[in-house]
Design an enzyme around this catalytic site. Structure first.
Site, PDB file in Angstrom:
ATOM      1  N   GLY A   1       2.701 -10.356  14.122  1.00 49.11           N
ATOM      2  CA  GLY A   1       2.829 -10.182  12.495  1.00 49.11           C
ATOM      3  C   GLY A   1       1.867  -9.266  11.820  1.00 49.11           C
ATOM      4  O   GLY A   1       1.841  -9.378  10.606  1.00 49.11           O
TER       5      GLY A   1
ATOM      6  N   ASP B   1      -0.410   4.246   7.524  1.00 53.23           N
ATOM      7  CA  ASP B   1      -0.897   3.150   6.824  1.00 53.23           C
ATOM      8  C   ASP B   1      -2.560   2.869   6.478  1.00 53.23           C
ATOM      9  O   ASP B   1      -2.840   2.684   5.307  1.00 53.23           O
ATOM     10  CB  ASP B   1      -0.672   1.691   7.492  1.00 53.23           C
ATOM     11  CG  ASP B   1      -1.079   0.479   6.958  1.00 53.23           C
ATOM     12  OD1 ASP B   1      -0.418  -0.239   6.311  1.00 53.23           O
ATOM     13  OD2 ASP B   1      -2.120  -0.125   7.215  1.00 53.23           O
TER      14      ASP B   1
ATOM     15  N   LYS C   1      -4.079   3.230   2.476  1.00 50.91           N
ATOM     16  CA  LYS C   1      -5.155   2.483   2.108  1.00 50.91           C
ATOM     17  C   LYS C   1      -6.362   3.308   1.671  1.00 50.91           C
ATOM     18  O   LYS C   1      -7.282   2.751   0.378  1.00 50.91           O
ATOM     19  CB  LYS C   1      -5.548   1.290   3.183  1.00 50.91           C
ATOM     20  CG  LYS C   1      -4.440   0.332   3.429  1.00 50.91           C
ATOM     21  CD  LYS C   1      -4.579  -0.384   4.638  1.00 50.91           C
ATOM     22  CE  LYS C   1      -3.727  -1.546   5.006  1.00 50.91           C
ATOM     23  NZ  LYS C   1      -3.828  -2.133   6.300  1.00 50.91           N
TER      24      LYS C   1
ATOM     25  N   LYS D   1       0.739  -1.228   0.024  1.00 52.69           N
ATOM     26  CA  LYS D   1      -0.081  -0.084  -0.002  1.00 52.69           C
ATOM     27  C   LYS D   1       0.737   1.350  -0.084  1.00 52.69           C
ATOM     28  O   LYS D   1       0.629   2.352  -0.578  1.00 52.69           O
ATOM     29  CB  LYS D   1      -0.919  -0.061   1.284  1.00 52.69           C
ATOM     30  CG  LYS D   1      -0.318  -0.225   2.675  1.00 52.69           C
ATOM     31  CD  LYS D   1      -0.488  -1.720   2.983  1.00 52.69           C
ATOM     32  CE  LYS D   1       0.574  -1.900   3.972  1.00 52.69           C
ATOM     33  NZ  LYS D   1       0.257  -3.079   4.789  1.00 52.69           N
TER      34      LYS D   1
ATOM     35  N   GLU E   1      -5.806  -5.975  -4.565  1.00 53.12           N
ATOM     36  CA  GLU E   1      -6.715  -6.060  -3.536  1.00 53.12           C
ATOM     37  C   GLU E   1      -6.204  -6.263  -2.078  1.00 53.12           C
ATOM     38  O   GLU E   1      -6.829  -5.631  -1.169  1.00 53.12           O
ATOM     39  CB  GLU E   1      -7.785  -7.491  -3.905  1.00 53.12           C
ATOM     40  CG  GLU E   1      -8.940  -7.486  -3.034  1.00 53.12           C
ATOM     41  CD  GLU E   1      -9.908  -6.350  -3.385  1.00 53.12           C
ATOM     42  OE1 GLU E   1     -10.623  -6.277  -4.302  1.00 53.12           O
ATOM     43  OE2 GLU E   1     -10.028  -5.419  -2.319  1.00 53.12           O
TER      44      GLU E   1
HETATM   45  N1  HSE Z   1       0.301  -3.308   9.118  1.00 55.34           N
HETATM   46  C1  HSE Z   1      -0.941  -3.409   8.479  1.00 55.34           C
HETATM   47  C2  HSE Z   1      -2.023  -3.433   9.219  1.00 55.34           C
HETATM   48  C3  HSE Z   1      -0.802  -5.025   7.773  1.00 55.34           C
HETATM   49  O1  HSE Z   1      -2.080  -3.750  10.690  1.00 55.34           O
HETATM   50  O2  HSE Z   1      -3.371  -3.371   9.038  1.00 55.34           O
HETATM   51  C4  HSE Z   1      -1.957  -4.983   6.814  1.00 55.34           C
HETATM   52  O3  HSE Z   1      -1.831  -4.061   5.625  1.00 55.34           O
END
Ligand code: HSE
Length: 401
Positions: free
Chosen positions: A181, A195, A199, A99, A123
């Protein structure tokens, strides 16, 4: 019936998502794709499959003419950009989940796929397992979409859920999200709201046809949340979620932002907890719709990557229908939002230029105010905010525009 193209895959990255995709591909019943080579960075890292599958030289994949699809699942956005553009220039299709890279080079990448006559699908880059991009492309292509909002970052949702349910400190919840993770290699991308914003920018293109530069969009994360904020929310029956929003302000104009938001128990997002994401669309004809699913993690993200690979084998491409329709032409930050501001110093509060105040509280340790501010003012303050002893939450309480 469309015939399926046989795909020979060069995979970049074998971390959480790369391994997740491998598992998903191995377990998929209907669809078989051949991973020819996997390119990774670290030759010393122990891998769970034999070393003969790996290469450390990206050209082993990029220059292999038998490979017709590059699946890019690495962390580094600069390297990802070189790999993705290098692959397209060589006539290879691309599936990516990056992203950061996509949002920062969006228009160029979309133009490249036309120029080199390849398909570029992503996607998994927004909402992981939730098929929001394809829904916007195919189902909402002619809908009058009023707005889209939701939870697009699994790590911060995990952190906020743990703080709310278990009263644990922010740092402990963040460490758990890293261990599981969910977080980015640089977790500040998650906790500062980057982030979610990347998106949102990707989604905005498919929802409204505008390629926004991420820098244009106001974002604010959860780094400065305190126990006071969580306690306040609980007392009022709310949860706090990090909620990106994009919506129309008139027929040809949209606004967007990323802000923490109070969510009451009668709202769809209230029960979207831990690493789950949730997206609400409001449209003229379909009315309100709610999508929910895992927003982070290897298998959930791998499932979206698999779906792209499968779609690609049928020749699927995004058509950027909203962009071609060209109905939305303007972006504005002149938009009023009601916020809760927790602060210490009166000078800090002054900076926000509150227009209307409906509630305020003062004590020796903490103050808060609830009132209306303009998004353009928040945007002007954006570089100062992370270092100020304040926390901002969108009340989401009333439509004030
Ligand atoms: N670091 C991102 C999140 C991973 O926590 O949503 C998925 O895009």
């Amino acid at each position: 019936m469309t015939t399926r193209q046989k795909l020979r895959i060069g995979l970049f990255g074998y971390g959480v998502v790369g391994q997740g995709l491998h598992d998903v591909l191995n377990s998929s019943c209907g669809f078989k794709a051949d991973i020819v080579r996997i390119c990774v960075k670290d030759p010393l890292k122990k891998r769970r499959i034999p070393m003969e599958h790996f290469t450390f030289n990206r050209n082993d994949i990029l220059n292999d003419d038998s490979i017709n699809l590059v699946v890019e699942l690495i962390n580094d956005p600069d390297a990802a950009y070189e790999i993705v553009t290098g692959a397209m220039k060589r006539g290879k299709h691309v599936v990516s989940a990056n992203k950061t890279m996509i949002a920062n080079h969006f228009r160029e990448l979309v133009e490249m796929q036309t120029k080199y006559n390849v398909s570029f699908l992503y996607e998994a880059s927004a909402g992981a397992s939730i098929p929001i991009i394809r829904n916007l492309e195919e189902y909402y292509d002619n809908e009058l979409l009023h707005s889209l909002r939701g939870i697009l970052n699994g790590s911060t949702n995990y952190i906020l859920t743990k703080m709310h349910n278990e009263n644990i400190p922010f740092s402990q919840a963040l460490n758990e999200a890293i261990e599981l993770g969910y977080a980015e290699k640089d977790p500040s991308l998650d906790i500062d709201g980057f982030d979610a914003k990347f998106k949102l920018c990707i989604i905005t293109c498919h929802a409204y046809g505008l390629f926004l530069e991420p820098e244009e969009v106001f974002h604010y994360g959860i780094r400065n949340i305190s126990k006071f904020d969580i306690r306040y929310a609980k007392e009022k029956g709310f949860k706090i979620k990090l909620v990106p929003y994009v919506g129309k302000t008139n027929d040809n104009t949209i606004t967007s932002y990323v802000l923490p938001r109070f969510i009451s128990s009668d709202k769809y997002l209230y029960n979207v907890d831990y690493e789950y994401n949730g997206i609400i669309t409001e449209a003229a004809f379909a009315d309100k719709q709610f999508f929910s699913g895992k927003g982070a993690g290897g298998h959930a993200t791998g499932s979206a990557v698999l779906s792209d690979i499968s779609a690609l084998s049928y020749g699927y491409r995004y058509e950027y229908k909203k962009y071609l329709q060209g109905t939305v032409t303007n972006y504005t930050r002149d938009f009023r939002i009601e916020i809760y501001l927790r602060y210490k110093n009166e000078n800090d509060r002054e900076l926000f230029n509150f227009e209307e105040i409906s509630e305020q509280y003062h004590s020796n340790t903490c103050n808060y105010v609830i009132g209306v501010v303009n998004l353009s003012r928040l945007y002007e303050l954006r570089h100062k905010l992370p270092d100020m002893d304040v926390f901002i939450i969108n009340t989401g309480r009333k439509d004030i525009n």
